[in-house]
Design an enzyme around this catalytic site. Sequence first.
Site, mmCIF file in Angstrom:
data_model
loop_
_atom_site.group_PDB
_atom_site.id
_atom_site.type_symbol
_atom_site.label_atom_id
_atom_site.label_comp_id
_atom_site.label_asym_id
_atom_site.label_seq_id
_atom_site.Cartn_x
_atom_site.Cartn_y
_atom_site.Cartn_z
ATOM 1 N N CYS A 58 -13.020 8.204 23.773
ATOM 2 C CA CYS A 58 -12.623 6.989 23.053
ATOM 3 C C CYS A 58 -11.129 7.065 22.741
ATOM 4 O O CYS A 58 -10.650 8.060 22.189
ATOM 5 C CB CYS A 58 -13.434 6.884 21.756
ATOM 6 S SG CYS A 58 -12.946 5.501 20.701
ATOM 7 N N CYS A 61 -10.615 7.336 18.711
ATOM 8 C CA CYS A 61 -10.948 8.522 17.901
ATOM 9 C C CYS A 61 -11.068 9.820 18.686
ATOM 10 O O CYS A 61 -11.171 10.889 18.101
ATOM 11 C CB CYS A 61 -12.234 8.274 17.117
ATOM 12 S SG CYS A 61 -13.746 8.314 18.128
ATOM 13 N N CYS A 107 -18.274 2.840 20.441
ATOM 14 C CA CYS A 107 -18.190 4.271 20.184
ATOM 15 C C CYS A 107 -19.037 4.568 18.952
ATOM 16 O O CYS A 107 -18.858 3.938 17.909
ATOM 17 C CB CYS A 107 -16.738 4.674 19.948
ATOM 18 S SG CYS A 107 -16.549 6.394 19.434
ATOM 19 N N CYS A 110 -16.636 5.997 15.876
ATOM 20 C CA CYS A 110 -15.713 5.169 15.084
ATOM 21 C C CYS A 110 -16.044 3.686 15.109
ATOM 22 O O CYS A 110 -15.403 2.894 14.411
ATOM 23 C CB CYS A 110 -14.270 5.390 15.527
ATOM 24 S SG CYS A 110 -13.868 4.717 17.160
ATOM 25 N N CYS A 132 -20.104 -1.386 31.643
ATOM 26 C CA CYS A 132 -18.850 -2.020 32.057
ATOM 27 C C CYS A 132 -17.865 -1.831 30.905
ATOM 28 O O CYS A 132 -17.960 -2.506 29.879
ATOM 29 C CB CYS A 132 -19.124 -3.497 32.336
ATOM 30 S SG CYS A 132 -17.705 -4.404 32.935
#
Length: 145
Positions: A58, A61, A107, A110, A132
Amino acid sequence: MTAHTPETSGKTYSVTRTDEQWRAQLDPQEYHVLRQAGTERPFTGEYEDTTTEGVYACRACGAELFTSSEKFSSHCGWPSFFDPKDSDAVELLEDRSLGMRRVEVRCATCGSHLGHVFEGEGYPTPTDQRYCINSISLTLRPTQA
């Protein structure tokens, strides 16, 4: 580029920041996609065609989300994965924005918007799913040789 205000999942994330802190950390395009559930233009992301081996984390984070072994070429304009690295790495939420019913991928660490997951499209993958994901939501950490 489209955006909608992300619905709250009610989940408490282990990484939290104020809106002001997110804006200071992310550039305007990253903020638009990750925190406002925007979408980058198709065929413009840095990871759409990459075949580099490694882990996709991510961008907001640093949590590990996908690996190159789950990535496949769907030719849809965004990086595609058939499964997350770990089942609890991402959070799936119903998304009824833009007059459609989709499944948003966030995510799980976060709460940042990553993209959407689609099923039953007929890709020759083990899960028949296509995560996607916006390139701008990810950072690739190449495998060390």
